[in-house]
Design a protein around this motif. Structure first.
Motif, PDB file in Angstrom:
ATOM      1  N   LEU A 170       0.811  -1.215   0.000  1.00  0.00           N
ATOM      2  CA  LEU A 170       0.000   0.000   0.000  1.00  0.00           C
ATOM      3  C   LEU A 170       0.845   1.266   0.000  1.00  0.00           C
ATOM      4  O   LEU A 170       0.350   2.347  -0.330  1.00  0.00           O
ATOM      5  CB  LEU A 170      -0.923   0.012   1.225  1.00  0.00           C
ATOM      6  CG  LEU A 170      -1.856  -1.197   1.391  1.00  0.00           C
ATOM      7  CD1 LEU A 170      -2.613  -1.091   2.710  1.00  0.00           C
ATOM      8  CD2 LEU A 170      -2.806  -1.305   0.212  1.00  0.00           C
ATOM      9  N   LEU A 171       2.135   1.152   0.379  1.00  0.00           N
ATOM     10  CA  LEU A 171       2.974   2.329   0.555  1.00  0.00           C
ATOM     11  C   LEU A 171       3.944   2.564  -0.598  1.00  0.00           C
ATOM     12  O   LEU A 171       4.359   3.694  -0.841  1.00  0.00           O
ATOM     13  CB  LEU A 171       3.776   2.199   1.867  1.00  0.00           C
ATOM     14  CG  LEU A 171       2.964   2.034   3.146  1.00  0.00           C
ATOM     15  CD1 LEU A 171       3.900   1.799   4.326  1.00  0.00           C
ATOM     16  CD2 LEU A 171       2.100   3.261   3.402  1.00  0.00           C
ATOM     17  N   MET A 172       4.330   1.510  -1.318  1.00  0.00           N
ATOM     18  CA  MET A 172       5.411   1.634  -2.291  1.00  0.00           C
ATOM     19  C   MET A 172       5.078   2.528  -3.473  1.00  0.00           C
ATOM     20  O   MET A 172       5.967   3.070  -4.121  1.00  0.00           O
ATOM     21  CB  MET A 172       5.804   0.245  -2.789  1.00  0.00           C
ATOM     22  CG  MET A 172       4.749  -0.422  -3.654  1.00  0.00           C
ATOM     23  SD  MET A 172       5.334  -2.003  -4.323  1.00  0.00           S
ATOM     24  CE  MET A 172       5.500  -2.935  -2.814  1.00  0.00           C
ATOM     25  N   TRP A 173       3.805   2.699  -3.754  1.00  0.00           N
ATOM     26  CA  TRP A 173       3.428   3.465  -4.942  1.00  0.00           C
ATOM     27  C   TRP A 173       3.695   4.954  -4.783  1.00  0.00           C
ATOM     28  O   TRP A 173       3.646   5.710  -5.749  1.00  0.00           O
ATOM     29  CB  TRP A 173       1.953   3.225  -5.253  1.00  0.00           C
ATOM     30  CG  TRP A 173       1.625   1.770  -5.287  1.00  0.00           C
ATOM     31  CD1 TRP A 173       0.909   1.060  -4.371  1.00  0.00           C
ATOM     32  CD2 TRP A 173       2.065   0.812  -6.259  1.00  0.00           C
ATOM     33  NE1 TRP A 173       0.861  -0.270  -4.715  1.00  0.00           N
ATOM     34  CE2 TRP A 173       1.550  -0.453  -5.868  1.00  0.00           C
ATOM     35  CE3 TRP A 173       2.826   0.894  -7.430  1.00  0.00           C
ATOM     36  CZ2 TRP A 173       1.789  -1.609  -6.615  1.00  0.00           C
ATOM     37  CZ3 TRP A 173       3.054  -0.261  -8.158  1.00  0.00           C
ATOM     38  CH2 TRP A 173       2.546  -1.489  -7.746  1.00  0.00           C
ATOM     39  N   LYS A 174       3.993   5.396  -3.585  1.00  0.00           N
ATOM     40  CA  LYS A 174       4.299   6.802  -3.352  1.00  0.00           C
ATOM     41  C   LYS A 174       5.761   7.137  -3.658  1.00  0.00           C
ATOM     42  O   LYS A 174       6.142   8.313  -3.664  1.00  0.00           O
ATOM     43  CB  LYS A 174       4.001   7.169  -1.888  1.00  0.00           C
ATOM     44  CG  LYS A 174       2.529   7.079  -1.511  1.00  0.00           C
ATOM     45  CD  LYS A 174       1.701   8.137  -2.208  1.00  0.00           C
ATOM     46  CE  LYS A 174       0.250   8.101  -1.746  1.00  0.00           C
ATOM     47  NZ  LYS A 174      -0.560   9.133  -2.431  1.00  0.00           N
ATOM     48  N   LEU A 175       6.571   6.129  -3.908  1.00  0.00           N
ATOM     49  CA  LEU A 175       8.003   6.347  -4.119  1.00  0.00           C
ATOM     50  C   LEU A 175       8.291   6.931  -5.495  1.00  0.00           C
ATOM     51  O   LEU A 175       7.664   6.562  -6.490  1.00  0.00           O
ATOM     52  CB  LEU A 175       8.766   5.030  -3.980  1.00  0.00           C
ATOM     53  CG  LEU A 175       9.020   4.492  -2.577  1.00  0.00           C
ATOM     54  CD1 LEU A 175       9.715   3.144  -2.670  1.00  0.00           C
ATOM     55  CD2 LEU A 175       9.856   5.459  -1.768  1.00  0.00           C
ATOM     56  N   ASP A 176       9.255   7.826  -5.541  1.00  0.00           N
ATOM     57  CA  ASP A 176       9.781   8.335  -6.807  1.00  0.00           C
ATOM     58  C   ASP A 176      11.109   7.658  -7.102  1.00  0.00           C
ATOM     59  O   ASP A 176      11.754   7.102  -6.206  1.00  0.00           O
ATOM     60  CB  ASP A 176       9.985   9.852  -6.742  1.00  0.00           C
ATOM     61  CG  ASP A 176       8.670  10.601  -6.697  1.00  0.00           C
ATOM     62  OD1 ASP A 176       7.832  10.367  -7.579  1.00  0.00           O
ATOM     63  OD2 ASP A 176       8.477  11.418  -5.764  1.00  0.00           O
ATOM     64  N   GLU A 177      11.534   7.730  -8.348  1.00  0.00           N
ATOM     65  CA  GLU A 177      12.826   7.189  -8.735  1.00  0.00           C
ATOM     66  C   GLU A 177      13.951   8.079  -8.199  1.00  0.00           C
ATOM     67  O   GLU A 177      13.748   9.265  -7.925  1.00  0.00           O
ATOM     68  CB  GLU A 177      12.911   7.088 -10.261  1.00  0.00           C
ATOM     69  CG  GLU A 177      14.170   6.440 -10.806  1.00  0.00           C
ATOM     70  CD  GLU A 177      14.434   5.074 -10.208  1.00  0.00           C
ATOM     71  OE1 GLU A 177      15.199   5.012  -9.215  1.00  0.00           O
ATOM     72  OE2 GLU A 177      13.881   4.084 -10.708  1.00  0.00           O
ATOM     73  N   SER A 178      15.133   7.491  -8.043  1.00  0.00           N
ATOM     74  CA  SER A 178      16.297   8.253  -7.584  1.00  0.00           C
ATOM     75  C   SER A 178      16.718   9.279  -8.625  1.00  0.00           C
ATOM     76  O   SER A 178      17.022   8.911  -9.771  1.00  0.00           O
ATOM     77  CB  SER A 178      17.461   7.296  -7.319  1.00  0.00           C
ATOM     78  OG  SER A 178      18.674   8.000  -7.224  1.00  0.00           O
TER      79      SER A 178
END
Length: 446
Positions: A170-178
């Motif tokens: 549920l949380l990983m989709w908020k991540l941006d690429e480096s």
């Protein structure tokens, strides 16, 4: 990682079955891992680490090639789904296959996310972020001990301990690429989008776009990957993959960093796995030992932050490895009848070695340049998996003939690690290098 990690109580070291050993059910009794099937106990323990051994170098290459975020999402989805399915598989062969796949996906999840964390934080916050990111692991170890003490059926243990992995989905989709990786790969527009979002969140402003793009192009031009692509043109994928690994050994400074870091990961993993799985050697109650050892990881994870900020990464780990060695070597001279003394020394070793693990993760991620950071860390993690397989068999074979052998072997190895750490450059206050060429041209202070 909860379900996939080896748990001492899944495969007890004695021949008791059922309630005689205090368990309602475990792997040994359900699949009759005794007599001529006894070797499957070691296989059950090591197949997860063997999967991680295979997956570590591949996940590093994938992360450097396709991005930290994509590899993290793929590894996390695979791990979360399979870890919740595995407890209900009735066949041992299928369970071993799933444990291998879980081990294979674990480096993709852990190494790529750690690399992403280290690349998005500025220097003054890198130590805190790089060490705090492992703090939940300490609570998970304590949770494992508590749940396993209350739930004595191995399938229900595994299921309860795997459930939290679903929250990650549920949380990983908020991540941006480096943004560092995007710049090195020449994807300037996407990097600008990530930087602008970060600027909004931090209520700050960026330099003009033209100036930022010029800086990005300078970093890109120095990339060894970029120059390699120009030279090879349409060469095959196999050659490029091999070159992506050989870059870690091609030049003097990166070769020194690579080889020493590999050795440190091997030794640190040997000690950590040995102290984690050796609950029956250092305590009469493996559940209590697991809970207390998880609690010891908390100060090892948190109190080390001001230490590395004050004294640096290299000096801190030189002392920590030495203290670990003294604790473990001291165990070989203490009679087993002095149970509390044995357990105290083992937990002190666990405390200092836990701190070593945090520092070597931080130090290694700062030593490897951006274009090879994930590959360097993942290949180092591969060495840790080799060590885990070796240690799991070491603990099952040696104590029956010479109980003092494991702490003596691991203690001597930690002395070697202390000497090797002294040979690494210090990275405290240093900027992260983006390319191998920049590292070789300027280098780090010795």
């Amino acid at each position: 990682m909860s379900i996939a990690g080896v748990r001492l109580w899944d495969i007890p070291s004695n021949e008791n079955t059922g309630t005689e050993s205090g368990f309602d059910d475990h792997v040994t009794t359900q699949f009759e891992l005794v007599c001529n099937r006894r070797f499957l106990r070691g296989l059950y323990n090591s197949v997860y680490y063997f999967g991680a051994f295979v997956g570590s170098p591949l996940s590093g290459w994938l992360s450097d090639t396709f991005g930290r975020r994509k590899v993290f999402v793929l590894g996390s989805v695979t791990f979360a789904v399979l870890s919740n399915i595995m407890p209900w598989i009735p066949n041992l062969t299928a369970i071993l296959v799933l444990r291998f796949i879980l081990g294979f996906s674990q480096p993709a999840m852990v190494q790529s996310s750690y690399t992403l964390v280290m690349e998005v934080f500025e220097e003054r916050w890198r130590s805190t972020a790089g060490i705090f990111v492992f703090l939940p692991w300490c609570f998970e170890i304590m949770l494992m001990g508590g749940v396993s003490s209350a739930v004595r059926h191995w399938r229900w243990q595994s299921f309860y301990l795997a459930l939290p992995t679903l929250v990650l989905l549920l949380l990983m989709w908020k991540l941006d690429e480096s943004p560092r990786w995007l710049i090195v790969r020449g994807r300037y527009t996407e990097a600008l989008q990530v930087l602008r979002k970060a600027a909004r969140w931090n209520n700050t402003s960026l330099p003009p776009t033209k100036e930022l793009r010029a800086l990005m192009e300078q970093i890109r031009e120095k990339s060894a990957d970029s120059s390699s692509t120009k030279r090879e043109g349409k060469c095959g994928m196999v050659r490029r993959v091999l070159d992506s690994f050989l870059i870690l050994l091609r030049t003097r400074k990166i070769r020194k960093i690579t080889l020493i870091t590999f050795c440190l990961y091997f030794i640190t993993s040997m000690g950590y796995i040995g102290l984690s799985l050796g609950g029956d050697l250092f305590s009469t109650d493996p559940f209590v030992y697991m809970i207390i050892s998880g609690a010891m990881d908390i100060p090892g994870t948190t109190l080390i932050i001001p230490v590395v900020e004050r004294f640096g990464r290299r000096r801190s780990n030189v002392v920590l490895y030495f203290l670990t060695a003294m604790s473990l070597l001291g165990l070989s001279f203490i009679p087993t009848s002095y149970g509390r003394v044995v357990m105290t020394l083992a937990l002190l070793g666990r405390l200092t070695l836990s701190a070593c693990y945090q520092v070597i993760f931080l130090h290694g991620s700062e030593l490897f340049p951006t274009e090879v950071r994930a590959r360097g860390m993942s290949n180092a993690s591969m060495m840790a998996r080799i060590s885990a397989v070796f240690t799991s068999f070491l603990l099952s074979a040696l104590p029956s003939t010479w109980s003092a052998a494991p702490p003596i072997i691991i203690g001597c190895a930690c002395l070697i690690a202390s000497a090797l750490t002294h040979m690494l450059p210090e990275t405290r206050g240093a900027a992260l290098y983006d390319t191998v060429a920049a590292l070789e041209a300027t280098g780090l202070s010795e």
